[in-house]
Design an enzyme around this catalytic site. Structure first.
Site, PDB file in Angstrom:
ATOM      1  N   GLU A   8       0.840  -1.192   0.000  1.00 22.16           N
ATOM      2  CA  GLU A   8       0.000   0.000   0.000  1.00 22.16           C
ATOM      3  C   GLU A   8       0.877   1.244   0.000  1.00 22.16           C
ATOM      4  OE1 GLU A   8      -3.425   0.014   2.588  1.00 22.16           O
ATOM      5  OE2 GLU A   8      -3.271  -2.151   2.855  1.00 22.16           O
TER       6      GLU A   8
ATOM      7  N   CYS B 130      -2.291  -7.124   5.449  1.00 21.77           N
ATOM      8  CA  CYS B 130      -1.628  -8.358   5.011  1.00 21.77           C
ATOM      9  C   CYS B 130      -0.888  -9.090   6.123  1.00 21.77           C
ATOM     10  CB  CYS B 130      -0.657  -8.049   3.865  1.00 21.77           C
ATOM     11  SG  CYS B 130      -1.467  -7.536   2.340  1.00 21.77           S
TER      12      CYS B 130
ATOM     13  N   LYS C 227       0.724   2.882   7.846  1.00 23.38           N
ATOM     14  CA  LYS C 227       1.910   3.340   7.123  1.00 23.38           C
ATOM     15  C   LYS C 227       1.515   4.576   6.327  1.00 23.38           C
ATOM     16  CE  LYS C 227       3.235   1.349   3.329  1.00 23.38           C
ATOM     17  NZ  LYS C 227       3.712   0.381   2.316  1.00 23.38           N
TER      18      LYS C 227
END
Length: 463
Positions: free
Chosen positions: A155, A262, A323
């Site tokens: 991402e 993930c 993030k």
């Protein structure tokens, strides 16, 4: 080539758009009519840098379309990608494959002769076999093929990862389908390796990759704790070991723990698969445990930085997403940190450039602001949780003038060493001895392990 992509979440939308960018004719299918209506008008359900421009360009060129009509989408498609969600089942840890199986059942009657069903969703070993059996209840074996084609998208940089990948992994069981999948990719990838293998190995490659990277992050985080104790520098340590080409520098940035869609989900699913087959994956198991403990341990670091008690204090959190360059709040370390600080009586404000809408669904009694300077006004401590560029570029001198107490806990090492101290902050960072701590020789002063254990115990059971 005509392609259908079932699912317009992160993987499906990025993959479909990038295939269209390569010149393929792509139809993205989703049951959510509001999402499809929004995509037709250029409104994206996720934030990913430059994806909106690429969607608009390919949609205008007629290479990319969106629909809720599964039949129309798959009837003439040469390759149908399954890109639906596979979340962890609550309390179980294994992947929920109901959406994958539903997609297989619903498309089966309408597949073109010789069509390839490629599973791009992250799925446990053996899922491709199950998909093949589901379709074979309706279509004869040999009239279709099932492939595994896992994604390796990060991402924030997903477009680059798709268009210029390290490798493309394809698990396939027959030669004709292999040729079609090779043709789909080869013309656009140049020298990028195409890794052909059997379906089960392909499925396992995805989980093994994510588990290895999660372990690498946890490894450097634990070494960061050691660096703080002995007075060394984790950034220089990471460089020193990362320049060894066998190790590499990527994923050696110490921080508050990994999150996202993930690593947490996939490590759990891999562990559950191993347990089902009677295999012990001790390293993966310890990685999961250590990462969850670290997220809440960061709250103890904040509490220690303000003198041992946050009751009644205002803590400003800069960055909420797991993030930068994404609005994804799934398993974000900011959530357990904030919840733990609140249990200890802190009043929390937070700022994130794009993640506040998703954060509002997860966080209670947190004031969410759209300006970092307003977020820190009269705060007793400032915590950096996500290293967005807009946060890295903050004027530290201005920040210092706005806060009530000059305490900065930089959990991402986002600022240059010494910059925050020069602005007048007492700084606590990851993997370095904090500049406001006593700098006595660590061998001459016995650490207060009992105090640390007691603090961690309180964090574990709650105040």
């Amino acid at each position: 080539m005509k392609i259908a992509v079932i699912g317009t979440g992160y993987v499906g939308l990025v993959s479909g758009t990038c295939f269209a960018e390569w010149g393929h004719e792509v139809v993205c299918v989703d049951k959510n009519s509001d999402k499809i209506a929004g995509l037709k008008k250029g409104r994206l359900p996720i934030y990913e840098p430059d994806l909106d421009k690429m969607v608009a360009r390919n949609h205008a060129a007629g290479r990319l379309s969106f629909t809720c009509d599964l039949v129309a989408a798959v009837t003439n498609a040469q390759v149908v990608f399954i890109a639906v969600g596979t979340p962890s089942r609550p309390g179980q840890g294994d992947a929920d494959l109901s959406f994958v199986y539903m997609a297989a059942r619903e498309m089966a009657p309408f597949l073109a002769e010789g069509a390839i069903v490629a599973v791009k969703s992250t799925v446990p070993v053996g899922t491709g076999d199950a998909v093949e059996k589901i379709i074979a209840h309706i279509r004869p074996y040999g009239s279709f093929s099932v492939a595994s084609n896992p994604e390796f998208l990060r991402e924030g940089v997903a477009i680059g990862d798709f268009l210029q990948p390290d490798r493309v992994v394809i698990g396939i069981e027959d030669g004709r389908a292999r040729a079609v999948m090779a043709a789909l990719y080869e013309g656009s990838l140049g020298a990028t390796p195409l890794v052909f293998t059997d379906r089960r190995t392909s499925e396992l490659i995805k989980y093994a990759s994510n588990a290895f990277l999660a372990t690498k992050i946890t490894f450097i985080n634990e070494l960061a704790d050691l660096c703080e104790k002995v007075g060394s520098n984790v950034g220089e340590l990471a460089l020193g070991i990362g320049l060894d080409r066998r190790i590499g520098t990527r994923f050696l940035n110490a921080g508050p723990g990994y999150g996202g869609s993930c690593f947490p989900k996939d490590t759990l699913a891999l562990l559950r698969t191993a347990q089902d087959y009677g295999v012990v994956l001790r390293i993966v198991e310890e990685t999961i445990v250590a990462n969850e403990a670290r997220k809440r341990k960061m709250a103890l670091k904040v509490i220690e930085a303000v003198g041992g008690d946050v009751d009644g204090l205002t803590v400003a959190v800069l960055g909420l997403t797991f993030k930068p360059d994404t609005d994804d709040m799934r398993e974000a370390p900011s959530v357990p940190l904030i919840e733990t600080l609140q249990r200890y009586g802190a009043v929390v404000r937070a700022y994130d450039p794009v993640g506040t809408e998703n954060a509002a669904r997860l966080l209670e009694e947190v004031t969410l602001l759209d300006d970092p300077y307003e977020c820190v006004r009269d705060a007793d401590a400032v915590v950096v949780m996500t290293e967005w560029d807009s946060i890295r570029r903050i004027d530290l001198s201005r920040l210092r003038r706005l806060v009530r107490a000059p305490v900065l806990i930089d959990l991402r090492n986002a600022f240059e060493p010494g910059a925050a101290s020069a602005a007048g902050f007492h700084v606590s960072v990851i993997g370095h001895r904090s500049d406001h701590s006593e700098r006595a020789d660590f061998m001459a002063e016995e650490p207060d392990f009992e105090k640390t254990r007691a603090g961690l115990s309180r964090l574990t059971r709650g105040k």
